[in-house]
Design an enzyme around this catalytic site. Sequence first.
Site, PDB file in Angstrom:
ATOM      1  N   SER A  86       0.848  -1.196   0.000  1.00 23.56           N
ATOM      2  CA  SER A  86       0.000   0.000   0.000  1.00 23.56           C
ATOM      3  C   SER A  86       0.876   1.236   0.000  1.00 23.56           C
ATOM      4  O   SER A  86       1.924   1.261   0.669  1.00 23.56           O
ATOM      5  CB  SER A  86      -0.878   0.001   1.259  1.00 23.56           C
ATOM      6  OG  SER A  86      -1.538   1.241   1.388  1.00 23.56           O
TER       7      SER A  86
ATOM      8  N   TYR B 183      -1.181  -0.494  10.528  1.00 28.65           N
ATOM      9  CA  TYR B 183      -1.217  -0.838   9.113  1.00 28.65           C
ATOM     10  C   TYR B 183       0.019  -0.300   8.396  1.00 28.65           C
ATOM     11  O   TYR B 183       0.673  -1.015   7.633  1.00 28.65           O
ATOM     12  CB  TYR B 183      -2.485  -0.255   8.498  1.00 28.65           C
ATOM     13  CG  TYR B 183      -2.733  -0.618   7.053  1.00 28.65           C
ATOM     14  CD1 TYR B 183      -3.244  -1.874   6.715  1.00 28.65           C
ATOM     15  CD2 TYR B 183      -2.495   0.295   6.037  1.00 28.65           C
ATOM     16  CE1 TYR B 183      -3.500  -2.199   5.393  1.00 28.65           C
ATOM     17  CE2 TYR B 183      -2.756  -0.023   4.714  1.00 28.65           C
ATOM     18  CZ  TYR B 183      -3.261  -1.272   4.392  1.00 28.65           C
ATOM     19  OH  TYR B 183      -3.513  -1.596   3.083  1.00 28.65           O
TER      20      TYR B 183
HETATM   21  N1  LIG Z   1      -8.817  -1.569  -0.554  1.00 30.26           N
HETATM   22  C1  LIG Z   1      -7.891  -0.637  -0.703  1.00 30.26           C
HETATM   23  O1  LIG Z   1      -8.196   0.546  -0.968  1.00 30.26           O
HETATM   24  C2  LIG Z   1      -6.428  -1.006  -0.577  1.00 30.26           C
HETATM   25  C3  LIG Z   1      -5.473   0.009  -0.772  1.00 30.26           C
HETATM   26  C4  LIG Z   1      -4.134  -0.313  -0.693  1.00 30.26           C
HETATM   27  C5  LIG Z   1      -3.769  -1.623  -0.429  1.00 30.26           C
HETATM   28  N2  LIG Z   1      -4.707  -2.582  -0.226  1.00 30.26           N
HETATM   29  C6  LIG Z   1      -4.250  -3.951   0.028  1.00 30.26           C
HETATM   30  O2  LIG Z   1      -4.891  -4.831  -0.867  1.00 30.26           O
HETATM   31  C7  LIG Z   1      -4.979  -6.136  -0.267  1.00 30.26           C
HETATM   32  C8  LIG Z   1      -6.409  -6.609  -0.342  1.00 30.26           C
HETATM   33  O3  LIG Z   1      -7.150  -5.727   0.495  1.00 30.26           O
HETATM   34  P1  LIG Z   1      -8.727  -5.572   0.394  1.00 30.26           P
HETATM   35  O4  LIG Z   1      -9.008  -4.154   0.156  1.00 30.26           O
HETATM   36  O5  LIG Z   1      -9.322  -6.625  -0.493  1.00 30.26           O
HETATM   37  O6  LIG Z   1      -9.079  -5.869   1.924  1.00 30.26           O
HETATM   38  P2  LIG Z   1     -10.309  -6.672   2.530  1.00 30.26           P
HETATM   39  O7  LIG Z   1     -11.524  -6.351   1.776  1.00 30.26           O
HETATM   40  O8  LIG Z   1     -10.296  -6.390   4.010  1.00 30.26           O
HETATM   41  O9  LIG Z   1      -9.881  -8.170   2.280  1.00 30.26           O
HETATM   42  C9  LIG Z   1      -8.750  -8.696   2.928  1.00 30.26           C
HETATM   43  C10 LIG Z   1      -8.754 -10.176   2.733  1.00 30.26           C
HETATM   44  O10 LIG Z   1      -7.661 -10.734   3.497  1.00 30.26           O
HETATM   45  C11 LIG Z   1      -8.160 -11.889   4.131  1.00 30.26           C
HETATM   46  N3  LIG Z   1      -7.392 -12.204   5.335  1.00 30.26           N
HETATM   47  C12 LIG Z   1      -7.213 -11.439   6.431  1.00 30.26           C
HETATM   48  N4  LIG Z   1      -6.491 -12.107   7.348  1.00 30.26           N
HETATM   49  C13 LIG Z   1      -6.222 -13.324   6.806  1.00 30.26           C
HETATM   50  C14 LIG Z   1      -5.511 -14.465   7.268  1.00 30.26           C
HETATM   51  N5  LIG Z   1      -4.947 -14.500   8.482  1.00 30.26           N
HETATM   52  N6  LIG Z   1      -5.427 -15.530   6.441  1.00 30.26           N
HETATM   53  C15 LIG Z   1      -5.999 -15.503   5.216  1.00 30.26           C
HETATM   54  N7  LIG Z   1      -6.692 -14.471   4.728  1.00 30.26           N
HETATM   55  C16 LIG Z   1      -6.797 -13.396   5.525  1.00 30.26           C
HETATM   56  C17 LIG Z   1      -9.587 -11.545   4.484  1.00 30.26           C
HETATM   57  O11 LIG Z   1     -10.283 -12.714   4.762  1.00 30.26           O
HETATM   58  P3  LIG Z   1     -11.667 -12.708   5.603  1.00 30.26           P
HETATM   59  O12 LIG Z   1     -12.722 -12.427   4.565  1.00 30.26           O
HETATM   60  O13 LIG Z   1     -11.727 -14.084   6.167  1.00 30.26           O
HETATM   61  O14 LIG Z   1     -11.563 -11.630   6.625  1.00 30.26           O
HETATM   62  C18 LIG Z   1     -10.038 -10.847   3.215  1.00 30.26           C
HETATM   63  O15 LIG Z   1     -10.449 -11.779   2.248  1.00 30.26           O
HETATM   64  C19 LIG Z   1      -4.457  -5.969   1.158  1.00 30.26           C
HETATM   65  O16 LIG Z   1      -3.103  -6.365   1.215  1.00 30.26           O
HETATM   66  C20 LIG Z   1      -4.580  -4.477   1.403  1.00 30.26           C
HETATM   67  O17 LIG Z   1      -3.674  -4.023   2.400  1.00 30.26           O
HETATM   68  C21 LIG Z   1      -6.023  -2.310  -0.300  1.00 30.26           C
END
Ligand SMILES: NC(=O)c1ccc[n+]([C@@H]2O[C@H](COP(=O)([O-])OP(=O)(O)OC[C@H]3O[C@@H](n4cnc5c(N)ncnc54)[C@H](OP(=O)(O)O)[C@@H]3O)[C@@H](O)[C@H]2O)c1
Length: 196
Positions: A105, A120
Amino acid sequence: MRLGARDPAKGARAARQVGGDITPVGLDVADPQSVREAAASLDRLDVLVNNAAILYDTWQRGVDADLDQARDALETNLLGAWRVTQAVLPLLRAGPAARIVNVSSGAGALHDMGGGTPAYRTSKAALNALTRILAAELRGEGILVNAVCPGWVATDMGGAGGRPVAEGAAGIVWAATLPGDGPTGGFFRDGRAIDW
Ligand SMILES: NC(=O)c1ccc[n+]([C@@H]2O[C@H](COP(=O)([O-])OP(=O)(O)OC[C@H]3O[C@@H](n4cnc5c(N)ncnc54)[C@H](OP(=O)(O)O)[C@@H]3O)[C@@H](O)[C@H]2O)c1
């Protein structure tokens, strides 16, 4: 293709939504036993995408942050990616041209790091450091390791207003499918280098 998820029902649902030849596999990146079992269920792996992350703690400040939450963030966001990478490295090494994508990120970039969101941000800055270390160590084996920021994406974490998931995912697919002479040890968004 395998899709790791700690909740089997959610994994199956996500695999159906994506479509194609995707098999869900149980995977809790914070649980060493789960990671070992998931790795043991694979007989081949060309690309590893470390995507799981938690605790976008916009409600916290570093001066009085809950360190249990900071520890949880590091456990999943840093050590989870590290643990899974170590577990599957023999498979990646066995292939001709493996790729590792650490989904990071811009919030973890140091050049414009400000206050707030400490659990984070520190976890993503550390993931970026791990990316550099692994890239240097694996460069000679043809394994490319990069960190990718998907931008602000409308997911559970990102909330409403972010870009569509497919747009955020495109930069991850780009890094997962780099040619052999592609970059390694970089930090990218939408296929373009960004500052650490
Ligand atoms: N969304 C944004 O704007 C944004 C921006 C920058 C970076 N990112 C990065 O993009 C990536 C995806 O994020 P997202 O936005 O899709 O977040 P999200 O909607 O919160 O999804 C995160 C996923 O990670 C899974 N997870 C969490 N802990 C876990 C564990 N111990 N073992 C296996 N799976 C686990 C969650 O599973 P559960 O469903 O079981 O909780 C969920 O499916 C992350 O690395 C995040 O930091 C996102």
